[in-house]
Design an enzyme around this catalytic site. Structure first.
Site, PDB file in Angstrom:
ATOM      1  N   SER A   1       0.804  -1.229   0.000  1.00  0.00           N
ATOM      2  CA  SER A   1       0.000   0.000   0.000  1.00  0.00           C
ATOM      3  C   SER A   1       0.831   1.270   0.000  1.00  0.00           C
ATOM      4  O   SER A   1       0.351   2.325  -0.406  1.00  0.00           O
ATOM      5  CB  SER A   1      -0.926   0.007   1.223  1.00  0.00           C
ATOM      6  OG  SER A   1      -0.176  -0.057   2.418  1.00  0.00           O
TER       7      SER A   1
ATOM      8  N   HIS B   1      -1.015   5.978   6.671  1.00  0.00           N
ATOM      9  CA  HIS B   1      -0.452   5.899   5.324  1.00  0.00           C
ATOM     10  C   HIS B   1      -0.099   7.310   4.831  1.00  0.00           C
ATOM     11  O   HIS B   1      -0.657   8.295   5.304  1.00  0.00           O
ATOM     12  CB  HIS B   1      -1.449   5.263   4.359  1.00  0.00           C
ATOM     13  CG  HIS B   1      -1.549   3.781   4.503  1.00  0.00           C
ATOM     14  ND1 HIS B   1      -2.236   3.174   5.510  1.00  0.00           N
ATOM     15  CD2 HIS B   1      -1.030   2.770   3.761  1.00  0.00           C
ATOM     16  CE1 HIS B   1      -2.145   1.868   5.397  1.00  0.00           C
ATOM     17  NE2 HIS B   1      -1.413   1.596   4.341  1.00  0.00           N
TER      18      HIS B   1
END
Length: 267
Positions: free
Chosen positions: A41, A248
Site C-alpha cells: 500500500s 499511510h
C-alpha cells in the site's frame, strides 16, 4: 491489507522504515524505458486518494510510481503494486509484469509480512506494555524471517530483468517524538513503533544492498513531516476515515516524500 489490521500494517509498515537514504551524491539518470512498480500500500498510494478502477489494490493517481511515470514518460509502465501485499504476492503474481527489457523497477514491501498492521491495532487498543511487547515480536520476525523472504523477492526481480535498475523504497517513521500531539498514543507507544520502523529499515536496506539494489530511506524522505511534527505539515494520516487510510502517506507524502526521493536517485 484488510480492515484495520492489514491496512494499518502497511501504514505502520510505513511505520517500519529505517536506515539513511542510500541515494548516491549525484543521481545516475535512468533511461525512460519500461518501468515496473511493485509492492504494497505504500507503493500503491493508499491514503493519497484518486484510486480509479483499481479496486481493493487502491492504486492512486497520486502515488509515487504514477508521478514518476508522468514526469519521465517511460516507453511502458506497469503499475501492479497492491494494498495489503506481502512478499509472496510479489513473487507469486506482481513479478509477472517484469520482462527482460525492463529498465527500472521500484518496490516497497516487507511491512505486512512482519505484521505491523497488528502492531498499530494493538498499540491503539492496548496498554503501553502490550504495545511494546507486540513491537518486539514484530522486530524479532523482521530480523529472523524477513531477510530470506526479501532475498527471494529480489532474486526473482533480478532473474527476470538482469539489466534493470532496482530501487527499494523503505518506510518512514510514523511519529515525531516529543512533538506537538497532545492526544493519541503515549510517547512510550510512539517510541516503540518508531523503533520497529528502524529495525525494518535496517533489514530492508541490508538485503537491498546485498542484491545490488538502491535503497531510499523513507525515514529521511519524510523527516520533519511525521505525525506530531511541529507546524502540522504531516505527510502521514493519523487515525482517519476511511480507516484503511490510517497511518499511510497523504498525497503530499507521496509527492514531496517518496517521489522527490526517488527522483533524487534516478534523475
Amino acid at each position: 491489507m484488510r480492515l484495520s489490521r492489514k491496512y494499518v500494517i502497511a501504514a505502520f509498515v510505513a511505520v517500519a522504515a529505517a536506515g539513511g537514504i542510500a541515494a548516491p551524491a549525484i543521481a545516475a539518470e535512468v533511461a525512460a524505458g519500461k518501468y515496473v512498480a511493485l509492492g504494497d500500500s505504500y507503493a500503491s498510494g493508499l491514503g493519497a486518494g484518486d484510486y480509479g478502477d483499481s479496486g481493493s489494490c487502491k492504486r492512486s493517481a497520486n502515488a509515487y510510481p504514477q508521478l514518476w511515470a508522468n514526469s519521465h514518460a517511460p516507453s511502458a509502465f506497469e503499475f501492479v503494486a497492491c494494498s495489503g501485499a506481502v512478499t509472496s504476492d510479489v513473487t507469486g503474481g506482481q513479478v509477472g509484469a517484469i520482462t527482460p527489457d525492463t529498465e527500472l523497477v521500484t518496490i516497497s514491501i516487507g511491512g505486512n509480512d512482519a505484521g505491523f498492521a497488528d502492531v498499530m491495532t494493538d498499540c491503539n487498543l492496548g496498554s503501553d506494555d502490550s504495545c511494546v511487547s507486540r513491537n518486539q515480536e514484530a522486530q524479532a520476525f523482521a530480523q529472523s524471517e524477513l531477510p530470506g523472504r526479501l532475498d527471494g523477492v529480489y532474486a526473482e526481480i533480478r532473474n527476470r530483468a538482469p539489466d534493470a535498475r532496482v530501487v527499494v523504497l523503505g518506510y518512514p517513521h510514523i511519529y515525531t517524538l516529543n512533538g506537538d500531539c497532545s492526544v493519541g498514543l503515549s510517547e512510550t507507544k510512539r517510541a516503540a513503533i518508531n523503533q520497529s520502523s528502524d529495525v525494518l529499515a535496517d533489514v530492508v536496506s541490508a538485503r537491498a544492498a546485498a542484491a545490488g539494489f538502491d535503497f531510499v530511506d523513507g525515514r529521511a524522505a519524510f523527516s520533519g513531516h511525521e505525525i506530531c511534527a511541529p507546524g502540522g505539515d504531516w505527510w502521514l494520516h493519523s487515525v482517519t476515515f476511511p480507516i484503511d487510510e490510517s497511518y499511510h502517506p497523504t498525497a503530499s507524502g507521496q509527492a514531496n516524500g517518496y517521489f522527490a526521493a526517488l527522483n533524487g536517485v534516478t534523475g
